[in-house]
Design a protein around this motif. Structure first.
Motif, PDB file in Angstrom:
ATOM      1  N   ASN A  26      26.522   3.845  31.950  1.00 30.98           N
ATOM      2  CA  ASN A  26      25.292   3.941  31.167  1.00 30.98           C
ATOM      3  C   ASN A  26      24.138   3.892  32.148  1.00 30.98           C
ATOM      4  O   ASN A  26      24.079   2.985  32.983  1.00 30.98           O
ATOM      5  CB  ASN A  26      25.170   2.784  30.166  1.00 30.98           C
ATOM      6  N   ARG A  27      23.231   4.852  32.045  1.00 34.11           N
ATOM      7  CA  ARG A  27      22.112   4.953  32.989  1.00 34.11           C
ATOM      8  C   ARG A  27      20.797   4.943  32.202  1.00 34.11           C
ATOM      9  O   ARG A  27      20.646   5.673  31.235  1.00 34.11           O
ATOM     10  CB  ARG A  27      22.230   6.249  33.788  1.00 34.11           C
ATOM     11  N   LEU A  28      19.868   4.130  32.670  1.00 37.57           N
ATOM     12  CA  LEU A  28      18.510   4.130  32.132  1.00 37.57           C
ATOM     13  C   LEU A  28      17.584   4.649  33.218  1.00 37.57           C
ATOM     14  O   LEU A  28      17.605   4.142  34.349  1.00 37.57           O
ATOM     15  CB  LEU A  28      18.091   2.725  31.710  1.00 37.57           C
ATOM     16  N   ILE A  29      16.795   5.655  32.885  1.00 36.61           N
ATOM     17  CA  ILE A  29      15.846   6.245  33.819  1.00 36.61           C
ATOM     18  C   ILE A  29      14.458   5.939  33.273  1.00 36.61           C
ATOM     19  O   ILE A  29      14.050   6.512  32.249  1.00 36.61           O
ATOM     20  CB  ILE A  29      16.062   7.763  33.974  1.00 36.61           C
ATOM     21  N   GLU A  30      13.789   5.023  33.940  1.00 35.70           N
ATOM     22  CA  GLU A  30      12.497   4.523  33.481  1.00 35.70           C
ATOM     23  C   GLU A  30      11.534   5.665  33.166  1.00 35.70           C
ATOM     24  O   GLU A  30      11.343   6.560  33.974  1.00 35.70           O
ATOM     25  CB  GLU A  30      11.935   3.628  34.593  1.00 35.70           C
ATOM     26  N   TRP A  31      10.934   5.632  31.974  1.00 32.56           N
ATOM     27  CA  TRP A  31       9.938   6.597  31.505  1.00 32.56           C
ATOM     28  C   TRP A  31      10.468   8.017  31.363  1.00 32.56           C
ATOM     29  O   TRP A  31       9.701   8.947  31.161  1.00 32.56           O
ATOM     30  CB  TRP A  31       8.696   6.621  32.389  1.00 32.56           C
ATOM     31  N   GLN A  32      11.788   8.214  31.479  1.00 33.46           N
ATOM     32  CA  GLN A  32      12.315   9.572  31.411  1.00 33.46           C
ATOM     33  C   GLN A  32      13.452   9.751  30.424  1.00 33.46           C
ATOM     34  O   GLN A  32      13.524  10.773  29.759  1.00 33.46           O
ATOM     35  CB  GLN A  32      12.763  10.041  32.802  1.00 33.46           C
ATOM     36  N   GLY A  33      14.388   8.789  30.356  1.00 34.56           N
ATOM     37  CA  GLY A  33      15.504   8.957  29.439  1.00 34.56           C
ATOM     38  C   GLY A  33      16.689   8.090  29.787  1.00 34.56           C
ATOM     39  O   GLY A  33      16.561   7.056  30.435  1.00 34.56           O
ATOM     40  N   SER A  34      17.861   8.560  29.339  1.00 37.93           N
ATOM     41  CA  SER A  34      19.100   7.817  29.566  1.00 37.93           C
ATOM     42  C   SER A  34      20.251   8.799  29.711  1.00 37.93           C
ATOM     43  O   SER A  34      20.128   9.980  29.375  1.00 37.93           O
ATOM     44  CB  SER A  34      19.362   6.851  28.410  1.00 37.93           C
ATOM     45  N   MET A  35      21.372   8.283  30.213  1.00 39.87           N
ATOM     46  CA  MET A  35      22.556   9.111  30.368  1.00 39.87           C
ATOM     47  C   MET A  35      23.792   8.243  30.191  1.00 39.87           C
ATOM     48  O   MET A  35      23.822   7.096  30.633  1.00 39.87           O
ATOM     49  CB  MET A  35      22.564   9.773  31.755  1.00 39.87           C
ATOM     50  N   GLN A  36      24.787   8.777  29.519  1.00 36.19           N
ATOM     51  CA  GLN A  36      26.087   8.135  29.395  1.00 36.19           C
ATOM     52  C   GLN A  36      27.137   9.133  29.833  1.00 36.19           C
ATOM     53  O   GLN A  36      26.987  10.327  29.616  1.00 36.19           O
ATOM     54  CB  GLN A  36      26.371   7.702  27.946  1.00 36.19           C
ATOM     55  N   GLY A  37      28.198   8.614  30.468  1.00 36.98           N
ATOM     56  CA  GLY A  37      29.238   9.527  30.902  1.00 36.98           C
ATOM     57  C   GLY A  37      30.376   8.821  31.599  1.00 36.98           C
ATOM     58  O   GLY A  37      30.579   7.609  31.442  1.00 36.98           O
TER      59      GLY A  37
END
Length: 153
Positions: A26-37
């Motif tokens: 699980n990835r959180l990208i500040e002010w941009q979005g997120s990603m799961q994989g």
């Protein structure tokens, strides 16, 4: 019974062996979005692992994309080097791991990409997961990206 770093990761020289396999992230990208994989570490040779991630990137504006990236991790005495997977390989950073007071293994390194600077920290947690944090600053980029990994069963 709780696992200790010794049970889950061993010392710094054992981390690369224990990374082999598949991890959900699980990835959180500040002010941009997120990603799961899913990220997979596959042996290339006795001292190297291919890192491949695939996942779904969700931007704050609602856009969703399939995304992925590739690296090569190479063993070093007390940690590992991370290379961009290109020909010839280009060093992203060299991570030397040390045990923290809390029982985790941690290591940090910087990387300059043109005028932008990446400060990366790897934390291998006692429970068996790990976290990679990239703080990126410069004239073209300014964000923090935190990715948390858990072993897939």
């Amino acid at each position: 019974m709780n696992q200790t770093v010794t049970d889950s990761w061993g010392d710094a020289s054992e981390v690369m062996k224990r990374l082999t396999g598949s991890w959900s992230f699980n990835r959180l990208i500040e002010w941009q979005g997120s990603m799961q994989g899913v990220a997979t570490f596959t042996p290339l040779d006795a001292g190297s692992l291919a890192y491949r991630e695939q996942g779904r990137l969700r931007l704050l504006n609602g856009t969703e994309l399939e995304a992925g990236r590739d690296y090569v991790f190479r063993t070093r005495v007390r940690g590992f080097d991370v290379f961009f997977r290109e020909t010839p390989p280009r060093l992203f950073h060299a991570i030397e791991l040390v045990a923290s007071d809390g029982g985790d293994l941690t290591g940090s390194a910087g990387h300059r990409c043109n005028l932008d600077h990446y400060q990366s920290t790897y934390t291998f947690r006692g429970e068996g997961g790990f976290v990679i944090r990239h703080a990126v600053s410069g004239p073209r980029k300014d964000y923090t990206m935190v990715t948390t990994y858990a072993r897939m069963v």
